[in-house]
Write a protein that holds these residues in place. Structure first.
Motif, PDB file in Angstrom:
ATOM      1  N   ASN C 181      56.609  22.359  61.815  1.00  0.00           N
ATOM      2  CA  ASN C 181      57.220  21.123  61.338  1.00  0.00           C
ATOM      3  C   ASN C 181      58.739  21.111  61.494  1.00  0.00           C
ATOM      4  OD1 ASN C 181      54.881  19.869  60.676  1.00  0.00           O
ATOM      5  ND2 ASN C 181      55.214  19.822  58.462  1.00  0.00           N
ATOM      6  N   PHE C 182      59.324  22.288  61.727  1.00  0.00           N
ATOM      7  CA  PHE C 182      60.782  22.360  61.801  1.00  0.00           C
ATOM      8  C   PHE C 182      61.223  23.258  62.950  1.00  0.00           C
ATOM      9  CE2 PHE C 182      59.630  21.847  57.293  1.00  0.00           C
ATOM     10  CZ  PHE C 182      60.231  20.621  57.061  1.00  0.00           C
ATOM     11  N   PRO C 183      62.297  22.903  63.620  1.00  0.00           N
ATOM     12  CA  PRO C 183      62.853  23.816  64.626  1.00  0.00           C
ATOM     13  C   PRO C 183      63.109  25.174  63.979  1.00  0.00           C
ATOM     14  CG  PRO C 183      63.993  21.688  64.691  1.00  0.00           C
ATOM     15  CD  PRO C 183      63.092  21.670  63.478  1.00  0.00           C
ATOM     16  N   GLY C 184      62.682  26.192  64.645  1.00  0.00           N
ATOM     17  CA  GLY C 184      62.891  27.537  64.123  1.00  0.00           C
ATOM     18  C   GLY C 184      61.714  28.071  63.333  1.00  0.00           C
ATOM     19  N   GLN C 185      60.887  27.187  62.788  1.00  0.00           N
ATOM     20  CA  GLN C 185      59.772  27.650  61.951  1.00  0.00           C
ATOM     21  C   GLN C 185      58.909  28.674  62.667  1.00  0.00           C
ATOM     22  OE1 GLN C 185      57.281  24.508  60.386  1.00  0.00           O
ATOM     23  NE2 GLN C 185      55.584  25.887  59.990  1.00  0.00           N
ATOM     24  N   THR C 186      58.741  28.454  63.960  1.00  0.00           N
ATOM     25  CA  THR C 186      57.928  29.385  64.738  1.00  0.00           C
ATOM     26  C   THR C 186      58.647  29.686  66.034  1.00  0.00           C
ATOM     27  OG1 THR C 186      55.723  29.738  65.663  1.00  0.00           O
ATOM     28  CG2 THR C 186      56.668  27.562  65.933  1.00  0.00           C
ATOM     29  N   SER C 187      58.374  30.836  66.591  1.00  0.00           N
ATOM     30  CA  SER C 187      58.864  31.139  67.935  1.00  0.00           C
ATOM     31  C   SER C 187      57.923  30.450  68.907  1.00  0.00           C
ATOM     32  CB  SER C 187      58.860  32.646  68.181  1.00  0.00           C
ATOM     33  OG  SER C 187      58.925  32.882  69.578  1.00  0.00           O
ATOM     34  N   PHE C 223      54.536  18.364  63.137  1.00  0.00           N
ATOM     35  CA  PHE C 223      55.446  17.267  63.447  1.00  0.00           C
ATOM     36  C   PHE C 223      56.726  17.664  64.178  1.00  0.00           C
ATOM     37  CE2 PHE C 223      52.991  15.305  59.932  1.00  0.00           C
ATOM     38  CZ  PHE C 223      52.509  14.229  60.650  1.00  0.00           C
ATOM     39  N   TYR C 224      56.848  18.932  64.525  1.00  0.00           N
ATOM     40  CA  TYR C 224      57.972  19.266  65.398  1.00  0.00           C
ATOM     41  C   TYR C 224      57.456  19.824  66.715  1.00  0.00           C
ATOM     42  CZ  TYR C 224      61.553  22.019  67.628  1.00  0.00           C
ATOM     43  OH  TYR C 224      62.374  22.577  68.575  1.00  0.00           O
ATOM     44  N   SER C 225      56.496  20.714  66.641  1.00  0.00           N
ATOM     45  CA  SER C 225      55.917  21.262  67.871  1.00  0.00           C
ATOM     46  C   SER C 225      54.437  21.515  67.657  1.00  0.00           C
ATOM     47  CB  SER C 225      56.605  22.583  68.250  1.00  0.00           C
ATOM     48  OG  SER C 225      56.262  23.608  67.325  1.00  0.00           O
TER      49      SER C 225
END
Lengths: 424, 424, 424, 424
Positions: C181-187, C223-225
């Motif tokens: 849901n957020f940039p950075g949340q996952t690689s 919702f981000y990736s």
């Protein structure tokens, strides 16, 4: 072209403030466990190519409003590129566009050498007709239904390689306007077959130490379909051509809302990312100055590049690709180089160990905050210090304006009329 | 311009099949409780204006590839418009663009009269600079920061009204390219104030029986903001100006996914819908031929117009506004007029009583199916019969091709070079 | 479930009109050189699977408003699917979703056999947590950072294969909600590696005559990736897994404006198109009834499929995938099957020889008009005749309503409260 | 709820670094002619409301994955809001949602007073059915075709006003889910008429010192049309209702690429901007945490608000409106309040005199650079100092985590099962 005494005077006016800001930032970064000098070194090592055509004023299908002192030819353009590199110390290469920039290679090399400039990827042009050209590209070039037209377009690309070899370039970028305006106008599959056939002919003529970049674009100048519409098709192309073929990502060539940093990650994994064409946009292929519309998006692209920078074989080719309609193109290119470099440095100060830890623990909030902490750090002192140490300007725009360069060339270069133009 | 014997011969070849199709359709419609003659009468009463500039080949910022026999001036364009109207019997008016179409009004009227053509809304041009123009529109026109530039733009619009009065036009359409490319470049609120101030000056010069159309556009040629970016701002403008001011809807000027038929319904309710600029698009302001990309969307617009056609005071001005880059512009305009007329006829055969009943009963499935039943009815026989009865062609494209018109004018009108062009 | 006498009575009411329309259309098609019987045969051979869960009322994160007679379990759902197939004669298979549809395979096969139904691709579910489940999918499933969670998700997919084998299914469709849901949340890259690793484990358990479908989706529920965000990533996945892995295209899972028919053409060329999930949408993954928003888009997809239908190895799996929030789900599925079949028949009557000729001659106008001529042909008589000949209903909706099926099951199946629900 | 000794200890750990950063920033700003204390004062005066329902874990139509210690009722939610305000000192008001938050007003006021909280706008709910409700909202509420359903929805809104009056609220926000899923399902114009009729009934019951906020949304839960689809319709509504009616802008409710800051400028000019619902999004109404996706966009909104802050009559109501699916909602609300405050402070340090000068001179490059210079200033020290001086936390997240609040309430509040859910 830039009077060194002016440069020195401008830098002198700003050096105390820079020193103070640099020290304060260094202290803050140190508290965060980051060594500012390492970042400055990285900033000094960063470069992005300037496209020769970017030094002229762009336009839209509605109109073009020329500025003062428009470059008349590639040598004027190289002068302008020299100014940009002199002040930013971050644009060591120029990318040529054929046939616009055709000239004696020895003269080109000599002129570039004056400014310490090299030559980046060559760009072919089969999206316009040139005077005296046998076949028209009205209905396509590399994917045209007519074999003679395809052959002419292939031949042109091979000539670009030849020119590039004389100049020391190591890559050819192929972007075509082929596609269709109406459903049914073209067979989507047969057109792609013809494109691949032509690309194979170009690839066959590629020197061993060259790369062939395929650039995708969703639409425009074709408005229903384009042959290489997205990274999936670009990837298929590069896979079919071979190891010297890679994909170029232009930030403005995507559908609305597309997550470009994911494309970056995927192309790196596939071993097919070749580099970038940088610009910014709000609506489509707006070709606006880098970092002016969504600076965080630019940062997120560099976040991927920095995370993956040790991927074996990764060797990226960065170029600015913008259309400067309402600004002095030299100023836009100066600022854009800085914004791209800024995103690179901000991405370089992401605490990657902490980030990975938060990611592995599914701490979405802190992972995301870690990226933003890097992004919101004002790294301007690092960029300015990098420029200063490399002989550039602390404030390149102010220095450029003080230099009187534009006024000077405006006297030499004839005024271009703003009348006419506009295709609508 | 079109040899009547050719027209008759072409129609003769197709009349038996038309008669059969018309009868079969009539029988089917009768079973559905619809009288085909009423629809044919409606089709015969429908007209859409042709823009003079649409007869030339358009282009993109990348290139323009001219066709054969490009019109040299407004009189050539009127010849082309005459051909279109002769074959379609559905394009009785031409919309002029000043200064492109400036000529002696008496000559214009005489030429138009030859073809039974009248003059639709006048179009001003302050998005390009003209030779000898005192102030440049590079940074705007009606909303420019400089008062002299705004005055020049206002003056130009007043001149358009004056020319239009001589020609019998009754409306002025104002579309401007003003806006900005970068956040901060302009004050969004102060720029709008200046725009309103200029529009009020134009409105003050509007004859009592004229209308002033404000046309919104999301972006392009400006790429960050445009002064009249959407129907909300267009509405505010029309409200502030007064009762003679209305809003024009160009189908291509919206954000992705926007529901245009809702805008139609809202503007009708606000008493501010002035008319349409018809075209089709997939990505942005693609200016493709009407009905070629999403024909159902065009139908849904007409579904609103037919549903609301008895709204007191509603008086719509319809124009085609397309850029013909890869087709013969005359052919595109012929087909587009037919597609627009088709949507009108399809919308006219919606069973409105049944629809309202399903709507009131929340029978979403049957309500939606009722619209589709109208849309999928092949009304081509009605359109062809309407053309035939008005002296036009059953198959206008085939007849046009048989007529040899393009080849004939290509001999008279000099070939335009495809070389150069392209702004990128 | 549908009283045969009612079906016959309903058909009897409409057979004369159908006969008349069919003959008129046959005559018109004959004039165009098309044999209507060949099209009717094609229509009769067409089938699309129904998803078991589509028979229940869907909802949004805001609310779910149940209808009357909601199916209680898979056997109720199979009853509903039986009704749909009985009336349309075009939905011969049902696609199951595990664990929702878990039951004794013998019972399932027996029930399906009653209606002449077979089993299409199996669908796994790792986007929700089930009662008693050891690991939560809150932060992902096949790509989760935790190995035990991934193993659980792999195991569930293997179980789906096992169930499917007992039922005679030949494919597994994997769609996951994993992403961030957020940039950075996952690689982005490490997450994709984990996904591929899990998919390889599932692929290893795939029977030789099965296929593994990978389904991409741009966003939602993440919702981000999303891990498989587009066809490019889906293609990379299928390439890495092997020949039994193919890509599934859901029409609603794309960025705005994306040209889906191009993706179809590209995946066919890459030998990786597995099939479709049909629905329609205006804004995002709206899951609306097929053909209700942009029917021409659906036609264009089938235009590619028909053009490429003789591609060696092409074997497509078609399923409806919709959420029925405001209609009777049975009715929506009936109509949707018809709309999909309609697009197939319309695409089948494209004059492909003429089209190819226009394409090769760059006659954009006539090429595009050729597609539209097929699209605007009202093929309803062909569809109705195909249904009639296969024992279905000329007008399936009217017949369904006459049958009283919904009222009857509403008495058996308890009313579901509309209260509560809604996650926001 | 937050142990003061922990808060003090956490602040003590960070005060020296804050002091150093604050001084360095102050010195830098002073060189730029900006007084840091004025900014800190502005930051201290800034507040944004928290929605009661934001303290619970959200979800999607696919699933909801509850967290630990989910609030059971409005009093738990007020406890959570108290924690947020205690740490951020920037969220002084809570916005209630009826019927979810119904309780004795005296008890609500008493609980809120414990934390120094007031009550912001009331929110009605006619997008869900409640147990025992006479009429269903499946097919709409304020715009339903059935008069009894509309009356019920009006009545509910009047009750919200009544409750709000008891609590000291001064505004009612009306957002409805009404619209349609299919073209034709509803008459776009008649539905809007019914909506206006209902809104007038609510407006008639509005106390003199209250405002009625109309909130537009492009789509979802309706997927073809929504009654108040954009700011144009919201404006028409507010104009028709009267001076106490204003428009609310939710950042996530727009078409792709829409320039929201322009809408802000237009609504201010029309005297109809009421306030904001803050969140961030990449694709649609994603309801992600403010400032996490496009922080520059949030800044540009505040840039308009600060530029226009002296507009007579402007009185804005700010609320956070997010769905927290993968984070601790308290943490997301804490961070979001900070991001919104950050954008406000960054916008406050724009050099407006210089900006206006560049704008008037059409110096697009420097005008745009002036905004970015403000945006890239790291104002975290100002935000932290503002919090510290108001008794909040220098680092609210770290302090919250140290406090053990979530673990503590998790012991009291029963675990919610993650099983089930999901509507698809």
């Amino acid at each position: 072209m830039i009077d060194p005494t002016i440069l020195e005077a401008e830098n002198a006016k700003r050096s105390a403030a820079l020193q103070a800001d640099y020290e304060a930032l260094g202290a803050q970064l140190a508290r965060r466990g980051i060594e500012i000098e390492a970042l400055t070194t990285r900033a000094m090592g960063f470069g992005v190519a300037v496209p020769s055509w970017g030094t002229g004023t762009g336009g839209t299908r509605f109109a073009r409003f020329p500025g003062l002192g428009e470059p008349r030819h590639i040598f004027d353009k190289l002068d302008d590129c020299g100014v940009i590199h002199r002040l930013t110390a971050a644009t060591p290469k120029v990318s040529l566009h054929i046939p616009w920039d055709k000239a004696d290679p020895a003269d080109l090399k000599a002129k570039a050498a004056e400014y310490g400039l090299g030559f980046d990827a060559m760009n072919s042009n089969t999206f316009q007709d040139q005077p005296g050209q046998a076949q028209s590209y009205k209905f396509g070039s590399l994917s045209h239904t007519d074999a003679a037209t395809r052959a002419q377009a292939v031949e042109h690309n091979l000539e670009c390689i030849e020119i590039g070899q004389a100049l020391g370039s190591k890559a050819l970028t192929v972007w075509i306007g082929d596609g269709s305006n109406f459903p049914g106008q073209t067979s989507l599959s047969r057109q792609f077959d013809r494109y691949l056939q032509s690309m194979k002919a170009i690839y066959a003529g590629l020197p061993d130490d060259w790369r062939l970049f395929s650039e995708h674009k969703m639409y425009e100048p074709a408005f229903y379909s384009t042959v290489v519409q997205d990274w999936g098709t670009s990837l298929l192309t590069a896979q079919e051509l071979g190891p010297k073929a890679q994909c170029l990502v232009d930030l403005g060539h995507h559908a609305p809302n597309v997550n470009i940093e994911m494309i970056v990650a995927r192309l790196v994994r596939a071993g097919k990312l070749g580099g970038f064409h940088f610009n910014d946009s709000k609506y489509g292929d707006d070709d606006l100055d880098s970092g002016t519309i969504e600076p965080y998006r630019l940062f997120l692209v560099f976040n991927e590049l920095v995370e993956l920078e040790n991927t074996p074989g990764l060797d990226l080719s960065h170029m600015i690709d913008q259309s400067h309609n309402v600004t002095d193109p030299i100023e836009s290119l100066i600022l854009s180089a800085g914004e791209i470099q800024r995103a690179f440095v901000q991405a370089s100060l992401v605490d990657r160990a902490a980030l990975a830890g938060y990611q592995d623990a599914n701490d979405a909030l802190m992972a995301s905050a870690t990226l933003r902490a890097a992004f919101r750090t004002d790294v301007e002192p690092i960029l300015a210090m990098a420029r200063l140490r490399k002989g550039g300007a602390i404030d390149p725009i102010a220095t450029y304006r003080s230099s009187g360069y534009r006024a000077r060339v405006s006297e030499i270069r004839p005024r271009v009329s703003g009348a006419g133009g506009g295709i609508v």
